[in-house]
Each structure stands twice: as C-alpha cells, then as structure tokens.
Design a protein around this motif. Structure first.
Motif, PDB file in Angstrom:
ATOM      1  N   GLY B  40      -9.853   0.099  -9.343  1.00 54.58           N
ATOM      2  CA  GLY B  40     -10.302  -0.968 -10.243  1.00 54.58           C
ATOM      3  C   GLY B  40     -11.742  -0.739 -10.695  1.00 54.58           C
ATOM      4  O   GLY B  40     -12.070  -0.908 -11.873  1.00 54.58           O
ATOM      5  N   VAL B  41     -12.595  -0.333  -9.768  1.00 55.90           N
ATOM      6  CA  VAL B  41     -14.003  -0.061 -10.108  1.00 55.90           C
ATOM      7  C   VAL B  41     -14.080   1.112 -11.094  1.00 55.90           C
ATOM      8  O   VAL B  41     -14.770   1.040 -12.117  1.00 55.90           O
ATOM      9  CB  VAL B  41     -14.819   0.278  -8.829  1.00 55.90           C
ATOM     10  N   TYR B 162     -15.277  -4.802   1.325  1.00 57.93           N
ATOM     11  CA  TYR B 162     -16.363  -5.626   0.796  1.00 57.93           C
ATOM     12  C   TYR B 162     -17.342  -4.803  -0.053  1.00 57.93           C
ATOM     13  O   TYR B 162     -17.888  -5.302  -1.034  1.00 57.93           O
ATOM     14  CB  TYR B 162     -17.089  -6.359   1.928  1.00 57.93           C
ATOM     15  N   ILE B 163     -17.521  -3.526   0.324  1.00 56.90           N
ATOM     16  CA  ILE B 163     -18.367  -2.658  -0.525  1.00 56.90           C
ATOM     17  C   ILE B 163     -17.720  -2.525  -1.902  1.00 56.90           C
ATOM     18  O   ILE B 163     -18.392  -2.617  -2.942  1.00 56.90           O
ATOM     19  CB  ILE B 163     -18.542  -1.260   0.128  1.00 56.90           C
ATOM     20  N   MET B 164     -16.407  -2.356  -1.904  1.00 55.23           N
ATOM     21  CA  MET B 164     -15.699  -2.225  -3.183  1.00 55.23           C
ATOM     22  C   MET B 164     -15.737  -3.530  -3.976  1.00 55.23           C
ATOM     23  O   MET B 164     -15.811  -3.513  -5.205  1.00 55.23           O
ATOM     24  CB  MET B 164     -14.244  -1.790  -2.935  1.00 55.23           C
ATOM     25  N   VAL B 165     -15.681  -4.650  -3.261  1.00 53.37           N
ATOM     26  CA  VAL B 165     -15.784  -5.945  -3.950  1.00 53.37           C
ATOM     27  C   VAL B 165     -17.137  -6.037  -4.675  1.00 53.37           C
ATOM     28  O   VAL B 165     -17.205  -6.437  -5.850  1.00 53.37           O
ATOM     29  CB  VAL B 165     -15.633  -7.115  -2.946  1.00 53.37           C
ATOM     30  N   LEU B 242      -6.881  12.652 -10.949  1.00 50.60           N
ATOM     31  CA  LEU B 242      -7.576  11.371 -10.752  1.00 50.60           C
ATOM     32  C   LEU B 242      -8.252  10.929 -12.048  1.00 50.60           C
ATOM     33  O   LEU B 242      -8.181   9.759 -12.427  1.00 50.60           O
ATOM     34  CB  LEU B 242      -8.601  11.504  -9.622  1.00 50.60           C
ATOM     35  N   SER B 243      -8.866  11.879 -12.738  1.00 52.05           N
ATOM     36  CA  SER B 243      -9.547  11.553 -13.992  1.00 52.05           C
ATOM     37  C   SER B 243      -8.561  10.984 -15.008  1.00 52.05           C
ATOM     38  O   SER B 243      -8.843   9.992 -15.684  1.00 52.05           O
ATOM     39  CB  SER B 243     -10.203  12.801 -14.586  1.00 52.05           C
ATOM     40  N   THR B 244      -7.406  11.624 -15.092  1.00 54.29           N
ATOM     41  CA  THR B 244      -6.390  11.148 -16.040  1.00 54.29           C
ATOM     42  C   THR B 244      -5.880   9.779 -15.624  1.00 54.29           C
ATOM     43  O   THR B 244      -5.679   8.899 -16.474  1.00 54.29           O
ATOM     44  CB  THR B 244      -5.215  12.152 -16.086  1.00 54.29           C
ATOM     45  N   GLU B 245      -5.700   9.593 -14.327  1.00 53.77           N
ATOM     46  CA  GLU B 245      -5.176   8.315 -13.850  1.00 53.77           C
ATOM     47  C   GLU B 245      -6.135   7.169 -14.177  1.00 53.77           C
ATOM     48  O   GLU B 245      -5.701   6.086 -14.571  1.00 53.77           O
ATOM     49  CB  GLU B 245      -4.923   8.377 -12.348  1.00 53.77           C
ATOM     50  N   VAL B 246      -7.424   7.427 -14.021  1.00 54.16           N
ATOM     51  CA  VAL B 246      -8.412   6.383 -14.331  1.00 54.16           C
ATOM     52  C   VAL B 246      -8.298   5.991 -15.805  1.00 54.16           C
ATOM     53  O   VAL B 246      -8.287   4.800 -16.154  1.00 54.16           O
ATOM     54  CB  VAL B 246      -9.839   6.884 -13.997  1.00 54.16           C
ATOM     55  N   ALA B 247      -8.169   6.999 -16.673  1.00 53.18           N
ATOM     56  CA  ALA B 247      -8.034   6.700 -18.107  1.00 53.18           C
ATOM     57  C   ALA B 247      -6.731   5.948 -18.379  1.00 53.18           C
ATOM     58  O   ALA B 247      -6.703   4.993 -19.168  1.00 53.18           O
ATOM     59  CB  ALA B 247      -8.086   7.994 -18.906  1.00 53.18           C
ATOM     60  N   ILE B 248      -5.653   6.348 -17.688  1.00 52.67           N
ATOM     61  CA  ILE B 248      -4.359   5.661 -17.886  1.00 52.67           C
ATOM     62  C   ILE B 248      -4.467   4.197 -17.468  1.00 52.67           C
ATOM     63  O   ILE B 248      -3.988   3.298 -18.172  1.00 52.67           O
ATOM     64  CB  ILE B 248      -3.246   6.377 -17.078  1.00 52.67           C
ATOM     65  N   LEU B 249      -5.123   3.943 -16.336  1.00 55.89           N
ATOM     66  CA  LEU B 249      -5.275   2.552 -15.871  1.00 55.89           C
ATOM     67  C   LEU B 249      -6.043   1.738 -16.911  1.00 55.89           C
ATOM     68  O   LEU B 249      -5.696   0.589 -17.191  1.00 55.89           O
ATOM     69  CB  LEU B 249      -6.017   2.513 -14.530  1.00 55.89           C
ATOM     70  N   GLY B 250      -7.082   2.359 -17.476  1.00 57.84           N
ATOM     71  CA  GLY B 250      -7.876   1.670 -18.492  1.00 57.84           C
ATOM     72  C   GLY B 250      -7.070   1.392 -19.740  1.00 57.84           C
ATOM     73  O   GLY B 250      -7.113   0.283 -20.292  1.00 57.84           O
ATOM     74  N   TYR B 259     -11.632  -7.362 -18.106  1.00 56.16           N
ATOM     75  CA  TYR B 259     -10.886  -7.254 -16.850  1.00 56.16           C
ATOM     76  C   TYR B 259      -9.549  -6.523 -17.027  1.00 56.16           C
ATOM     77  O   TYR B 259      -8.752  -6.442 -16.093  1.00 56.16           O
ATOM     78  CB  TYR B 259     -10.672  -8.635 -16.221  1.00 56.16           C
ATOM     79  N   GLY B 260      -9.297  -5.970 -18.203  1.00 51.92           N
ATOM     80  CA  GLY B 260      -8.050  -5.248 -18.470  1.00 51.92           C
ATOM     81  C   GLY B 260      -7.822  -4.087 -17.512  1.00 51.92           C
ATOM     82  O   GLY B 260      -6.772  -3.999 -16.856  1.00 51.92           O
ATOM     83  N   PRO B 261      -8.781  -3.165 -17.392  1.00 48.38           N
ATOM     84  CA  PRO B 261      -8.566  -2.031 -16.480  1.00 48.38           C
ATOM     85  C   PRO B 261      -8.348  -2.469 -15.035  1.00 48.38           C
ATOM     86  O   PRO B 261      -7.579  -1.843 -14.301  1.00 48.38           O
ATOM     87  CB  PRO B 261      -9.869  -1.223 -16.613  1.00 48.38           C
ATOM     88  N   LEU B 262      -8.999  -3.561 -14.633  1.00 48.35           N
ATOM     89  CA  LEU B 262      -8.798  -4.068 -13.268  1.00 48.35           C
ATOM     90  C   LEU B 262      -7.356  -4.528 -13.097  1.00 48.35           C
ATOM     91  O   LEU B 262      -6.706  -4.231 -12.082  1.00 48.35           O
ATOM     92  CB  LEU B 262      -9.774  -5.216 -12.980  1.00 48.35           C
ATOM     93  N   VAL B 263      -6.854  -5.261 -14.105  1.00 47.65           N
ATOM     94  CA  VAL B 263      -5.464  -5.709 -14.041  1.00 47.65           C
ATOM     95  C   VAL B 263      -4.538  -4.498 -13.995  1.00 47.65           C
ATOM     96  O   VAL B 263      -3.581  -4.446 -13.208  1.00 47.65           O
ATOM     97  CB  VAL B 263      -5.136  -6.614 -15.257  1.00 47.65           C
ATOM     98  N   GLY B 264      -4.865  -3.483 -14.811  1.00 45.30           N
ATOM     99  CA  GLY B 264      -4.066  -2.244 -14.798  1.00 45.30           C
ATOM    100  C   GLY B 264      -4.055  -1.622 -13.419  1.00 45.30           C
ATOM    101  O   GLY B 264      -3.007  -1.213 -12.909  1.00 45.30           O
ATOM    102  N   ALA B 265      -5.241  -1.557 -12.784  1.00 46.59           N
ATOM    103  CA  ALA B 265      -5.336  -0.951 -11.453  1.00 46.59           C
ATOM    104  C   ALA B 265      -4.539  -1.758 -10.433  1.00 46.59           C
ATOM    105  O   ALA B 265      -3.800  -1.194  -9.620  1.00 46.59           O
ATOM    106  CB  ALA B 265      -6.791  -0.843 -11.023  1.00 46.59           C
ATOM    107  N   VAL B 266      -4.677  -3.087 -10.480  1.00 50.21           N
ATOM    108  CA  VAL B 266      -3.988  -3.945  -9.507  1.00 50.21           C
ATOM    109  C   VAL B 266      -2.473  -3.759  -9.620  1.00 50.21           C
ATOM    110  O   VAL B 266      -1.779  -3.526  -8.623  1.00 50.21           O
ATOM    111  CB  VAL B 266      -4.364  -5.430  -9.719  1.00 50.21           C
ATOM    112  N   LEU B 267      -1.983  -3.843 -10.847  1.00 52.30           N
ATOM    113  CA  LEU B 267      -0.532  -3.790 -11.019  1.00 52.30           C
ATOM    114  C   LEU B 267       0.027  -2.381 -10.797  1.00 52.30           C
ATOM    115  O   LEU B 267       1.002  -2.206 -10.071  1.00 52.30           O
ATOM    116  CB  LEU B 267      -0.151  -4.288 -12.422  1.00 52.30           C
TER     117      LEU B 267
END
Lengths: 436, 328
Positions: B40-41, B162-165, B242-250, B259-267
């Motif tokens: 998500g970050v 908590y660090i990630m939060v 990993l680089s591609t995955e981050v872009a895909i999540l975004g 908060y779109g990429p975060l929602v992508g990461a969560v789901l």
C-alpha cells in the motif's frame, strides 16, 4: 485528483478488516496435542492421530520445475512410510503431508511459512529449495521451533546459526568438489591425467557456492585454473565465453549452470565446434535433468552432472521409489524429488528416535531436535536412497558424510558413473566429439 | 459536518491502531497485514509519479533495493541502527532519482520510453550489485540482532505493522498535500497533456523531478524496513516483478485517486494471498490464473480503477446518509 470522502474511507477500512479477518483467520486451530488420539505416552499424554508435515516449495514461478517434483518426492515418501506402519515408536501414527506454494520471493516464502504453521501446526517443514527463500522462512521456523528440513544447497544456509534447521543433502561446495574429483579420478583411470581446468558458474549464491568448492578442489589437486567466469543466469548469448574457453584450452570445464543457460552453452559448444575434452556440471540443475535432455536431444550426450540423489542405487527401497515416481511423473526422479524423498525418511527416523528417547513428549520440538542430532544412520530406507551410506548431523545441521554422485548422459539416458563402486555405467572419457 | 469528519478520522485512526488486536498472536495475520500495508505504501508513493504526473514508472524495485542495501550495509559495516539507516536509504534513493531523472526529463523521455528506461534501471542495478562484491555479490547477507528493537529486527510483526501504518499515513498525507498544492495542479496538468501544460507555463522538468524525488524517498525508506522484515539483503531486491506489481496496484486501484492504490493493494494483495494459501499447494498455478482473470476483468470493465467501482457502490448504498450529511 479526487479528494478522500471520509465516510467512504471508513466503510473501506471496515471492509478491509472484514476481508483480512476472513483471509488471515486460521482455518484449522488444532495442535498436534489437541487432536483425538489412538495412542498415548507412558505418562498418559495424548498423541495426535496424525503427524502433520509441511511441504513448502516453490510450486509456481521460475523455480516451479524443481518445487513440483520435490512435492511428488515427499508425497511418495509419506505413502511409503504410512504403508510401512507409520511411526512405530509412537504406536504407528501415520504422517500427513500438507502443501503450500512458497512462490519465488522472500515475502511469499515468509508468508507461506507463517500460513502453513498457523493453519496446520506441522512438526516439521520440508523445502524451499531456494536459499534466499530458506533464509526468510527459517526465521519463522526458528521462532516457532518447527524443524526445517532444507533442500537449499547453498553453503551459507547452515551457517546462520539456526537451531532447528537440518540439511541431509550435500551442500553446494561439495558438489563443486565432487565434480573436480570425479574428472581427476576418471582421467587418471583413463591414462590421461588433467592439469588445466576452466570454472564457470551462473551468478546466484548457489552458483558461487559451487564454484568456490570447485576452486578449492582444483587447488587441492594442484590443477591450474586457466579460465574462470561468473555470468548472469539469464544470459542470452554465450558465444564469447565459449570462444574464451576455447582459447584457454582447458583439459576440462566445470560448470554450475541453472537451466536455460546449460542448454545455451551445450548448443553453442556444438555450434562453434569448440568442444572441450570433458564438461561436467555441478549442482544438478543443468545437463542431466530429463527436461534438459529433452531440450538438447543428441547434444546432451556425454555431459555429466553432480547429483544429490542416486537414482541407480541398487536397493529395494530405491527401486520402489524410482518405479513409483516413474509411474506418477513419467521419468526417473530428479534431484529435487530424490532429496525430499530421503529427507522425509530422515524425518521419520528422527521421529522414531524421539519416540524412544523422549517417550513422554516425543513431538516437543526441542526433543525432536535432539533426536536429529543423535541420529547415526547406516542402514534403513533413508540410507537406502541416500547417495552415501551414512547419515548424521553436526550441530550446524549438515551431514558430514554427505557426498554427491555424478551422472552422465549416455545414448540419451542419464547414467550414474561415479562413485565407481556404485556406478551403473563406466564414464565415457574423454568425450568422443572433443575438438581440442 | 466538520465535527463528523474529525470524529470519522479519529475512528479510522483508532481502527487501524487496534487492528493487531483482532489477530492477537496470529503471526500469519500480522505479516499479511504488514505486507499489504507495505505494498500500500509503495503503490501510494507510486501514485505521485504514476497517477498524478502520468509517468509509467517501473523502477520501484530500484529505489526499494537502494534503501534496503543502504540500511543493511550501514548496519553490517558500521553497526548503524536501521532507525537512522532507513532515512539514509531514502536519501540515497533520492540521489539516484536525481541522477536518472535529470537526463530523462531533460531529453523529454516519456510515455513508453520512460517506462522502458525506468524498468531497465532495476535490472542494471541488480547486475551492478551482483558484481559489486564489497556491498552486494551473489550471496545473501544476513542482518544480525534478530529480536532487537534497537536494530529494528523484531521477532513479532506488530512493530513492523505500526511502522508501515506511519509510512502509509505519511504517504497518504503527502499525496493529499501535493494534490492540493501548486505542484499537484502542475502534475495533473502535465499528466493529462504534457505539451499543453508546457505551453501554459508549467515547468514540466522541475515538476516531474520533484514528483520522482518524493516517490523515490518514500520507496527508499520502505526498502530499509523491507530488509529488516526479511532479515537479509540480496541484489534480487532490485526486482522487476515487484516494480511491475506496484504499478499494477496503482493502475488497478485507481490512478490519481489519493487512496486508490491503497485500495488496490488491500484488495489485490489479500486476494492473491488468500488464493495462494488455499489453492497454491494443491492446484499449483490455478490461483495465478484466477488472479490474472480478475485483473483483466477489472481493466476491461473498470479502466479507471476498482476504487471507482467501490465509490459507485458506496454512493448507492449510502446515498441517503450522504444527502443528510450534505444537508447539515
């Protein structure tokens, strides 16, 4: 840019909690001691009706070719163990194998280890094959005190100070040593002693560990290393390396390839018609695997490779395994399958010993660890399928008596050619098609 | 309305803070949450360069690897605690971003060419670090002091969570802050049409470089924590997948939505993990097929991102509630 609707965000966050709770909640909360039991310890402590063993291998991704065969090896071993009466010192409790995909990264390996332990509470986990995945997952197994029987061969896996990690198979540097000693002995036997060696390896930690062993063995045997190269495992063109080797004119080449690069090298040696007297792979991944032989066709002939498992070992147990594996998969067991077959039997022997030494609490991880450390096997199914005839463990988790065998492709078939006393065929040396 | 927002925000923060208590001693649940937040970050940081500035950046693995190696090397060589090392890692990632960003943006490398260039950086760094024996090399370097809070090598995932939060809230805040600043308007303008934005006086080069630097710092910082979580450093941290995955999540989450990429990461990360944990051991590759089909369906039917689907659904479900709030 849209702004955050705070109400929506709350609903999203709540959804997050629900999704994650359903996703991460353990599906099975039974521990071995909570399960209904057919037998009990002398002090009345209940034993589980099954002993759960985890298979955590890369079943998808770049290393799936090894992980899937490793899993089949474990499945057959569990079947054989249960058919032979399970863990007899514990009243015949059978083993149960549960599997998870470890993926191909450190994070998927760690998630896999946490997941399989959380869901199934195995007494031991076999697997991971890749060293960086083993490093990540072994932090979890150490913390949870779950025995990890590793099949990753990189030397440093057992140098991390892990207490609950054991590796029955020969480590990577031993493969390097075996490759060199095999050629030295074979060449001497053929009356053509060798003096110059070229050492090649792909650039992973596995390739490096193999090369270090080969280099040490070359020095010990007073050979001159005329060429040494570490190249990217996904190399696309090896013509310059083949030309450089040819210019260095070694008596033989010791090579730790991955998979595709082995095929590329073999084809380029032939295409350039610059074939050394002998080429031996170290670390099993390259030249003599069924997939490599299929891809190379006739070109595979005379290539040799070290192997952590001896499919030709002349014992009833080994023949039974080879037959069952062939029936299930269609070819003889690969190294990954063989290593995990005997690893499961080693675990079985440790459980038996733990049952005898610690009858009150045989499945306690510390007791099981002690049993591993006290193992000294010179006979039985584990030894019958092991490359040497002796299995024991040092406190670091390696078997000091481990040794690889060497296979050579002859007429399209991989044949065990070393050690000479347990070989199924004479090595063909030098290569009949050598050009220098 | 304002009070409701404050109360809602406090509720949200409280929810995130107490989430570990739902899992208690379930370490699997905690590492899953931590992993989701980590992605998500990364995806939220990517939103600055990818979502707002419209640059298809595929170099998250480069900045993550630099952060990991800086943090790990400072710990191994100088015994410097990662609490400081991660910030140095972030700065090293920033330096590298400036080094590559200056020529890339100076020579107007954009669109697919920018994607290819950024993707190549990851592989170049991976190979360079394999060859750089003093720092990298092919063998894993283990990070010592497992169990030590001083060296950020916790035996539980709760502190990492908590660090990630903190990193996530910081990333969301930076996204939000940029979106309301002049830089944000410049980025959105050049993301829509770079030539038109330049004609209108937007300093395209400087704006893109600022976005790249902020993104690189967050990812570099996260890379240091990543190394501590997994306990080692290795050149494979410079990871193209990993680089591609981050872009895909975004992209799948919703480009340009804070908060779109975060929602992508969560789901997506939780779905992939749910499938892996339950199907991966028996039907090997099937879970990846299912995951891919879901991705294709989202891209086909919700090209603006899955967040828009959720937004529409929530709008319908809570329309009365929303209307009442607007009436206040």
């Amino acid at each position: 840019m849209k702004r955050i609707g705070i109400g929506k965000l709350i609903v999203l966050a709540t959804t997050l909690v629900l999704v994650l709770t359903s996703c991460a909640a353990p599906q099975q909360t039974q521990t071995p001691t909570q399960t209904a039991s057919p037998s009990a310890t002398p002090t009345g402590k209940k034993l589980p009706d099954k002993i759960v063993v985890g298979c955590l291998e890369p079943l998808t991704g770049a290393h799936a070719i090894f992980g899937t065969e490793a899993k089949v090896g474990m499945e057959i071993a569990v079947k054989h163990i249960n058919e032979a009466g399970g863990i007899q010192s514990l009243g015949g409790i059978p083993l149960e194998l549960v599997s998870e995909d470890a993926g191909e990264t450190a994070d998927s390996a760690k998630l896999g280890a946490e997941s399989i332990i959380s869901k199934h509470h195995p007494v031991a986990i076999l697997g991971l094959y890749i060293s960086r995945m083993t490093v990540a997952a072994s932090e979890v197994t150490e913390r949870e005190k779950v025995i990890l029987v590793a099949d990753a061969l990189v030397d440093s896996v057992t140098a991390m100070g892990r207490q609950y990690l054991f590796r029955p198979a020969p480590k990577a540097s031993q493969h390097g040593v075996t490759a060199v000693e095999f050629v030295v002995q074979t060449a001497t036997k053929a009356g053509q002693p060798v003096q110059k060696v070229a050492i090649l390896n792909e650039d992973s930690s596995f390739g490096r560990s193999n090369a270090v062993g080969a280099l040490q063995a070359a020095l010990d045997n007073q050979l001159t290393v005329v060429y040494q190269k570490e190249y990217p495992y996904d190399i696309a063109d090896v013509s310059s390396i083949v030309s450089e080797i040819s210019a260095a004119k070694p008596d033989f080449v010791v090579h730790c390839p991955y998979f595709m690069d082995a095929i590329l090298f073999a084809k380029t040696f032939r295409e350039f018609n610059q074939i050394p007297k002998f080429i031996v792979g170290m670390g099993a991944c390259g030249y003599t695997d069924p997939e490599s032989i299929k891809a190379l066709g006739d070109t595979a002939n005379y290539y040799a490779n070290t192997y952590s498992y001896n499919p030709a070992k002349n014992t009833a147990q080994n023949k039974k395994f080879v037959e069952d594996f062939k029936t299930k998969v269609g070819h003889i067991p690969t190294e990954a399958a063989g290593m995990n077959y005997y690893a499961m039997w080693v675990l079985k022997e440790a459980l038996e010993l733990s049952g005898k030494l610690f009858p009150d609490d045989p499945l306690n991880p510390d007791n099981l660890r002690q049993a591993f450390l006290k193992l000294d096997l010179t006979s039985g199914p584990a030894v019958d399928t092991y490359p040497t005839n002796h299995i024991a463990f040092t406190p670091t988790g390696d078997n000091p008596y481990a040794r690889a065998v060497v296979m050579q492709v002859q007429n399209g078939e991989p044949k065990v050619v070393w050690p000479f006393d347990s070989a199924e065929a004479e090595p063909v040396y030098p290569r009949p098609d050598a050009t220098y | 309305m304002k009070n409701l927002r404050i109360v809602s925000l406090l509720f949200l923060i409280l929810l995130v803070l107490i989430l570990p208590f739902f899992f208690r001693s379930n370490q699997y649940g905690m590492i899953l949450l931590t992993t989701i937040l980590l992605y998500g970050v990364l995806a939220t940081a990517w939103n600055i360069i990818g979502g707002m500035a419209g640059q298809l950046d595929l170099a998250a693995g480069a900045y993550l690897g630099l952060g990991a190696f800086t943090t790990g090397t400072l710990l191994l060589r100088f015994n410097l605690t990662p609490w400081i090392g991660i910030f140095v890692g972030g700065l090293v990632a920033v330096l590298f971003a400036i080094l590559v960003g200056l020529p890339l943006f100076r020579f107007k490398v954009k669109e697919v060419w920018y994607a290819l260039s950024s993707s190549a950086l990851v592989e170049v760094l991976r190979i360079a670090f394999i060859m750089w024996e003093k720092i990298g090399g092919p063998v894993e370097r283990y990070l010592p002091n497992y169990g030590s809070a001083l060296y950020m090598r916790f035996s539980s995932y709760i502190p990492y969570y908590y660090i990630m939060v903190i990193l996530l809230f910081a990333s969301l805040f930076v996204n939000y802050w940029i979106s309301r600043s002049k830089l944000g308007y410049y980025l959105i303008a050049l993301g829509d049409d770079e030539d038109a934005a330049e004609v209108l006086g937007v300093n395209v080069r400087s704006s893109k470089l600022k976005a790249l630097v902020i993104y690189a710092f967050i990812v570099g910082l996260t890379g240091g924590v990543y190394a501590c979580i997994y306990g080692f450093i290795h050149p494979n941290f410079f990871s193209s997948p990993l680089s591609t995955e981050v872009a895909i999540l975004g992209i799948v989450g919703g480009m340009g939505i804070t908060y779109g990429p975060l929602v992508g990461a969560v789901l997506l990360v939780s779905m992939r993990e749910l499938l892996r944990a339950n199907l991966g051991g028996q039907l090997e590759s099937l879970y990846l097929v299912i995951y891919s089909v879901v991705l294709i369906l989202i891209v086909l039917f919700r090209p603006r991102g899955i967040t828009t689907l959720l937004q529409d659904t929530f709008n319908k479900l809570f329309s009365r509630w929303v209307r009442n709030n607007h009436a206040e």
